[in-house]
Design an enzyme around this catalytic site. Structure first.
Site, PDB file in Angstrom:
ATOM      1  N   HIS A   1      36.329  -2.418  99.680  1.00  0.00           N
ATOM      2  CA  HIS A   1      37.190  -2.796 100.803  1.00  0.00           C
ATOM      3  C   HIS A   1      36.516  -3.888 101.644  1.00  0.00           C
ATOM      4  O   HIS A   1      36.967  -5.020 101.643  1.00  0.00           O
ATOM      5  CB  HIS A   1      37.591  -1.607 101.677  1.00  0.00           C
ATOM      6  CG  HIS A   1      38.258  -0.509 100.930  1.00  0.00           C
ATOM      7  ND1 HIS A   1      39.404  -0.706 100.178  1.00  0.00           N
ATOM      8  CD2 HIS A   1      37.941   0.807 100.802  1.00  0.00           C
ATOM      9  CE1 HIS A   1      39.762   0.436  99.625  1.00  0.00           C
ATOM     10  NE2 HIS A   1      38.892   1.363  99.974  1.00  0.00           N
TER      11      HIS A   1
ATOM     12  N   HIS B   1      29.154   7.622  98.969  1.00  0.00           N
ATOM     13  CA  HIS B   1      30.566   7.466  99.327  1.00  0.00           C
ATOM     14  C   HIS B   1      30.779   6.446 100.432  1.00  0.00           C
ATOM     15  O   HIS B   1      31.593   5.526 100.317  1.00  0.00           O
ATOM     16  CB  HIS B   1      31.158   8.813  99.748  1.00  0.00           C
ATOM     17  CG  HIS B   1      32.586   8.733 100.159  1.00  0.00           C
ATOM     18  ND1 HIS B   1      32.986   8.441 101.471  1.00  0.00           N
ATOM     19  CD2 HIS B   1      33.727   8.876  99.447  1.00  0.00           C
ATOM     20  CE1 HIS B   1      34.299   8.426 101.530  1.00  0.00           C
ATOM     21  NE2 HIS B   1      34.782   8.684 100.324  1.00  0.00           N
TER      22      HIS B   1
ATOM     23  N   ASP C   1      42.315   1.702  93.371  1.00  0.00           N
ATOM     24  CA  ASP C   1      41.993   2.691  94.389  1.00  0.00           C
ATOM     25  C   ASP C   1      42.849   3.963  94.274  1.00  0.00           C
ATOM     26  O   ASP C   1      42.643   4.788  93.397  1.00  0.00           O
ATOM     27  CB  ASP C   1      42.110   2.054  95.770  1.00  0.00           C
ATOM     28  CG  ASP C   1      41.464   2.901  96.859  1.00  0.00           C
ATOM     29  OD1 ASP C   1      41.010   4.025  96.569  1.00  0.00           O
ATOM     30  OD2 ASP C   1      41.418   2.454  98.023  1.00  0.00           O
TER      31      ASP C   1
END
Length: 449
Positions: A266, A204, A317
């Site tokens: 990102h 993650h 996202d």
């Protein structure tokens, strides 16, 4: 075999005219240019390859608009995250499937033909594993099959609440895995995938995994892609420095052998050195500018990164708004606001901003999701046709077509979308939009009642 014929088509070598594409078994088996259509060919104006959506949390489509009210004077990503935790606390696998199918239908209608599902909602409402560890992965697969979108499934490893192996928060209980139970989850998920799906893994973030755990799970990716959130928020960067004396992307580049299999999601807050090193690594930056703007994350240094030869893909996202062109447009507009110039991401080789954004995202997205992209023999027959009679396309030619679409048109400029050779969108609307949207409305209304 079926054949599609187009007046113009964007091929890997550039624009071609009078293009006939043969499709069999879901794949492109022939591409011929400067050829007349034959009887039985389906004819259209302009063909583009479908884009890959490199980063999606499908279930978050159902909470779009729920976090736009001020809750406190310092509302930010972290307060939004609390809203998200409360929303997911009630989701069943059937809810996940219905909400995700709606997001995937909207992706196809906007020109995405494959999605990278960064799937971390593994556990039941009480935090325990389902009897089938891949129960919710099955819901994602069902949503992909209902919509027809291509799927790259990225099961997420999430074990901690912050850097250094901190204990997780109660709101994270549905995400959590251990080293021992993650491998069975990954393999159970793989067994549910259709033939043309791909699977990788997704640690993650450095907040949620320790260095030892990261090293332990990487072999589970086999030959698939590896995705990780990195440097989305300045608070994250500062916490990483406090933990390791290095920034998140710097730490990954120093310790994780980052290469072309990786996609750093990102990567918003980069030093100049990190930006240049990431570009040189061959990895893909997974940019989600609509969500990043919605969450107040910051602005990715796209001008420097592309100048250094960096690769990027785009993702939706949080699915606050699902629109491929909007993601591309937001990348350029953020650069214009930062540098107070226009046409920032064009260059001497490609003066069209829209085309450079599209072709860069096309290549980077395919790499990030582990597939061959473009309209070429052997690739999946994933095509998008544009409606050249749309008002936004008045007077457009191949030099201006991408700029018209990205900067001056709504998604209605997309006419048809084929995924794996099957037409999923016709006349701008998904063939199953009615039934999918009805199931979505019922699901969200029940969750919010």
């Amino acid at each position: 075999m079926t054949h599609l014929w187009f007046e113009n088509a964007l091929l890997p070598q550039g624009w071609a005219q009078r293009v006939r594409i043969g499709i069999s078994g879901g794949c492109i088996v022939s591409v011929d240019a400067d050829i007349a259509p034959l009887p039985g060919d389906e004819r259209h104006s302009t063909a583009l390859p479908g884009l890959c959506n490199v980063h999606s949390h499908g279930f978050q489509r159902g909470m779009a608009g729920l976090s736009e009210r001020r809750g406190r004077p310092d509302d930010d990503f972290w307060s939004w995250r609390e809203v998200m935790y409360r929303f997911l606390d009630r989701l069943t696998p059937d809810d996940i499937a219905a909400i995700t199918a709606q997001a995937y239908v909207e992706m196809l209608e906007s020109g995405f033909t494959r999605v990278g599902e960064f799937h971390y909602l593994h556990n039941d409402i009480d935090g325990r594993r389902y009897a089938d560890p891949a129960e919710t992965a099955g819901a994602i697969v069902a949503a992909a099959q209902t919509s027809g979108i291509g799927l790259t499934l990225l099961p997420v490893f999430y074990a901690h609440g912050d850097f250094g192996g901190a204990a997780p928060a109660p709101g994270q209980r549905r995400f959590l895995s251990t080293i021992d139970d993650f491998a069975p989850l990954v393999e159970a998920s793989r067994s549910k995938l259709p033939a043309d799906a791909r699977q990788g893994i997704a640690p993650h973030s450095l907040r949620a995994i320790t260095p030892d755990e990261l090293a332990a799970i990487l072999p589970l990716a086999h030959d698939g892609p590896i995705h990780i959130h990195a440097a989305e928020q300045m608070r994250e960067v500062e916490a990483c420095v406090a933990w390791s004396r290095a920034r998140p992307v710097e730490w990954l580049l120093d310790h994780a052998e980052i290469d072309a299999r990786w996609c750093l999601i990102h990567a918003t807050h980069l030093s100049d050195a990190e930006c240049d090193r990431l570009a040189a690594s061959g990895a893909v930056a997974g940019l989600c500018p609509v969500t990043e703007a919605n969450l107040g994350d910051g602005i990715f240094p796209a001008e420097r990164y592309l100048g250094a030869g960096g690769r990027f893909g785009v993702g939706t996202d949080s699915n606050i708004l699902v629109d491929a062109a909007a993601e591309l447009r937001a990348i350029e507009y953020s650069q214009r606001l930062t540098h107070r110039r226009r046409a920032v991401l064009a260059d001497d080789r490609e003066p069209s901003v829209g085309k450079r954004l599209f072709t860069t995202a096309l290549q980077g997205g395919a790499q990030a999701l582990g597939v061959a992209g473009g309209l070429q023999v052997g690739a999946s027959a994933d095509l998008v046709s544009l409606d050249r009679t749309h008002p936004a396309m008045a007077g457009a030619d191949t030099d201006t077509l991408f700029d018209r679409w990205v900067f001056a048109a709504r998604s209605s400029v997309i006419d048809c979308v084929w995924r794996g050779g099957r037409k999923q969108v016709e006349g701008g609307r998904h063939v199953a939009a009615g039934q999918v949207s009805e199931a979505y409305r019922r699901t969200v209304a029940g969750l919010l009642s």
